[in-house]
Write a protein that holds these residues in place. Sequence first.
Motif, mmCIF file in Angstrom:
data_model
loop_
_atom_site.group_PDB
_atom_site.id
_atom_site.type_symbol
_atom_site.label_atom_id
_atom_site.label_comp_id
_atom_site.label_asym_id
_atom_site.label_seq_id
_atom_site.Cartn_x
_atom_site.Cartn_y
_atom_site.Cartn_z
ATOM 1 N N ASN A 142 0.807 -1.185 0.240
ATOM 2 C CA ASN A 142 -0.104 0.092 0.115
ATOM 3 C C ASN A 142 0.959 1.197 0.010
ATOM 4 O O ASN A 142 0.451 2.376 0.249
ATOM 5 C CB ASN A 142 -0.857 -0.097 1.276
ATOM 6 N N LYS A 143 2.044 1.088 -0.099
ATOM 7 C CA LYS A 143 3.142 2.360 -0.375
ATOM 8 C C LYS A 143 3.605 2.450 -1.782
ATOM 9 O O LYS A 143 3.714 1.376 -2.417
ATOM 10 C CB LYS A 143 4.307 2.095 0.773
ATOM 11 N N ASP A 144 3.739 3.618 -2.043
ATOM 12 C CA ASP A 144 4.448 4.025 -3.481
ATOM 13 C C ASP A 144 5.762 3.903 -3.418
ATOM 14 O O ASP A 144 6.090 4.496 -4.295
ATOM 15 C CB ASP A 144 3.732 5.190 -3.914
ATOM 16 N N TYR A 145 6.640 3.309 -2.571
ATOM 17 C CA TYR A 145 7.947 3.004 -2.654
ATOM 18 C C TYR A 145 8.372 1.779 -2.173
ATOM 19 O O TYR A 145 7.607 1.118 -1.364
ATOM 20 C CB TYR A 145 8.555 4.122 -1.715
ATOM 21 N N VAL A 146 9.616 1.360 -2.316
ATOM 22 C CA VAL A 146 10.336 0.292 -1.679
ATOM 23 C C VAL A 146 11.681 0.694 -1.004
ATOM 24 O O VAL A 146 12.226 1.611 -1.344
ATOM 25 C CB VAL A 146 10.677 -0.614 -2.856
ATOM 26 N N ARG A 147 11.621 0.345 0.410
ATOM 27 C CA ARG A 147 12.544 0.572 1.212
ATOM 28 C C ARG A 147 13.902 -0.425 1.295
ATOM 29 O O ARG A 147 13.785 -1.575 1.046
ATOM 30 C CB ARG A 147 12.172 0.451 2.662
ATOM 31 N N VAL A 148 15.003 0.194 1.208
ATOM 32 C CA VAL A 148 16.117 -0.590 1.092
ATOM 33 C C VAL A 148 17.136 -0.158 2.022
ATOM 34 O O VAL A 148 17.251 1.362 2.427
ATOM 35 C CB VAL A 148 17.050 -0.550 -0.421
ATOM 36 N N LYS A 149 17.964 -0.854 3.030
ATOM 37 C CA LYS A 149 19.162 -0.200 3.575
ATOM 38 C C LYS A 149 20.272 -0.203 3.039
ATOM 39 O O LYS A 149 20.616 -1.593 2.614
ATOM 40 C CB LYS A 149 19.135 -1.301 4.974
ATOM 41 N N VAL A 150 20.949 0.911 3.236
ATOM 42 C CA VAL A 150 22.310 0.933 2.429
ATOM 43 C C VAL A 150 23.480 1.512 3.246
ATOM 44 O O VAL A 150 23.277 2.005 4.112
ATOM 45 C CB VAL A 150 22.258 2.191 1.215
ATOM 46 N N LYS A 151 24.677 1.089 3.026
ATOM 47 C CA LYS A 151 25.907 1.442 3.680
ATOM 48 C C LYS A 151 26.243 2.574 2.718
ATOM 49 O O LYS A 151 27.046 2.746 1.766
ATOM 50 C CB LYS A 151 26.911 0.703 3.406
ATOM 51 N N PHE A 152 26.178 3.902 3.329
ATOM 52 C CA PHE A 152 26.456 5.282 2.379
ATOM 53 C C PHE A 152 27.717 6.054 2.966
ATOM 54 O O PHE A 152 28.035 5.825 4.075
ATOM 55 C CB PHE A 152 25.258 6.089 2.878
ATOM 56 N N ASP A 153 28.416 6.255 2.124
ATOM 57 C CA ASP A 153 29.665 7.100 2.291
ATOM 58 C C ASP A 153 29.238 8.628 2.565
ATOM 59 O O ASP A 153 28.738 9.309 1.716
ATOM 60 C CB ASP A 153 30.556 6.816 1.149
ATOM 61 N N VAL A 154 29.569 9.091 3.903
ATOM 62 C CA VAL A 154 29.305 10.451 4.134
ATOM 63 C C VAL A 154 29.867 11.561 3.397
ATOM 64 O O VAL A 154 29.421 12.633 3.235
ATOM 65 C CB VAL A 154 29.413 10.600 5.558
ATOM 66 N N SER A 155 31.104 11.205 2.790
ATOM 67 C CA SER A 155 31.648 12.312 1.654
ATOM 68 C C SER A 155 30.856 12.254 0.509
ATOM 69 O O SER A 155 31.361 13.060 -0.304
ATOM 70 C CB SER A 155 33.046 11.808 1.650
ATOM 71 N N LYS A 156 30.025 11.414 0.043
ATOM 72 C CA LYS A 156 29.297 11.295 -1.185
ATOM 73 C C LYS A 156 28.208 12.370 -1.036
ATOM 74 O O LYS A 156 27.438 12.306 0.075
ATOM 75 C CB LYS A 156 29.001 10.086 -1.557
ATOM 76 N N PRO A 157 27.635 12.784 -2.208
ATOM 77 C CA PRO A 157 26.348 13.472 -2.312
ATOM 78 C C PRO A 157 25.095 12.441 -2.138
ATOM 79 O O PRO A 157 25.085 11.317 -2.396
ATOM 80 C CB PRO A 157 26.295 14.304 -3.296
ATOM 81 N N LEU A 158 24.028 13.025 -1.554
ATOM 82 C CA LEU A 158 22.640 12.245 -1.421
ATOM 83 C C LEU A 158 22.045 12.564 -2.648
ATOM 84 O O LEU A 158 21.285 13.428 -2.922
ATOM 85 C CB LEU A 158 21.792 12.976 -0.153
#
Length: 487
Positions: free
Chosen positions: A162-178
């Motif tokens: 019932n949501k219009d998105y799919v959730r994923v968990k990522v390991k994000f590098d804080v020096s990279k842009p969102l």
Amino acid sequence: MSSAMDKALMAMSLEEEDAPFEMPDLPQFSSCEKNELSLIGRLLNPKCQSMSSLVFNMPRKWQKIGRVRGVALSSERFQFIFSSEHDLVEVLEKGFQTYNEWGLAMERWSEHPSVESLQFVSLWVQIKNIPLNYYTKQAITLLGELVGQVLEVVFDPDKPQNKDYVRVKVKFDVSKPLRKSKIINLPKGLTSTIFYFYEKVQKRCYNCQRMTHVQEECPLVLKKIQDQVIERKMGRKVEKPKPTLILKEGDPLFGVLKEEQVGIHPLLGRPRIAQDVLDGMRQYLRLATTEDLALRIERVKSSVAEAEKDPITQKTVLRMEPPPLISKDFNKGKGLVFGYEGSEVSSLNGSKSEGTEKLMNAAIQAGRSSCNEAVPVKGFKELALVDYSQDSSSSLVSPTAYAVGFYEAGSSGTKQRKGKGRKRPYVSKRKPIPLKDQKGKGVVIKKQGNEKGNMDKRKGGNEEYVGQKVAKHNNPEVVPNEGPSKI
């Protein structure tokens, strides 16, 4: 005078060798035992986050005042020491956290931290506007890789969404842009735009979408201004430095693989092939003889080309990243979620309490049997449509059962009948009943006027009786063994 000056200069000489200090390797000089129950972190934007304020306010934010102690290690790094393992794990399970609306990078303390320590954070990302024919685990994983290394995917193709998105968990590098969006090319010349939303992330730079500074201090903005100044002064543009080559002459892989195959991925920001895999290929070619060299070169080319066809194989084999986990809990990582969608939680709790129900069943049945041993009233059973000699809980559970005096029919089944209230007037409408004095000679009343609280005795016969007095009915008295009275 000159000799004294020379002695002073000799004393201030810096030519002496400054030997480093050796810290004793003794247990009383080390705090590793205390640091085992601690986490370390760093401020992503120190200019907008106060270290002293964070050390005092984070325990209150975690609701663990008195059970955690903060230590400021530097202007950017901090440490929190916990009194129990449970509190430490509970804080780490909260995921990405912020202070003063800017992010924090935190991880558990380690005696020998890696090079990538406090460089990555775990983020839950919502992927929106996925094409209709690409709702698969592999496609969702590939779209999440555009943001960071995918650790977990929340997707269940067998249940309604019932949501219009799919959730994923990522390991994000804080020096990279969102990354906010990405245009993808589909087969047959079609294109689509994918949108990303990062949970729990509040503030970022509006120019480069990084979490480490504000827009006024963005390095890209400052560099652009600096380049414009140089162009005006020199009259020419500044050339960008060429990237360093990974495969150089003398490398066994030089000429075997292309620079595009081993360079940095333009979308992922990570090497296409891990360094350990490249070292293994080099060792494989160095050990080859003259006759086997051509065959081994062909094997390396074919294996790399075959792995590059599948993005998942490229992720797990070439980059040596673990495959993502597939979860069916759509609210995982969100914290406390209020609603009626926790059917899985209720079923899980039911399965856990299945063993305890068997242990308590005998006690419950014994209590019910003791309650049902009361003597039934004759003729009462014929008045009801439900057999009251059975378990009383059966009538309460059934939505269509009806019993006289207890339930009444309704549009959605039966409901418990409410008793009628007492028809008694409000307190303001009730007539005051005068109070009698202790001697019984009269009635105590209040004076009319501005005086409050003064009470006088009513003289009998002089004033009329105020209020109504209900006559009490006295039952005729009977004297034992003497017959009725003459009253």
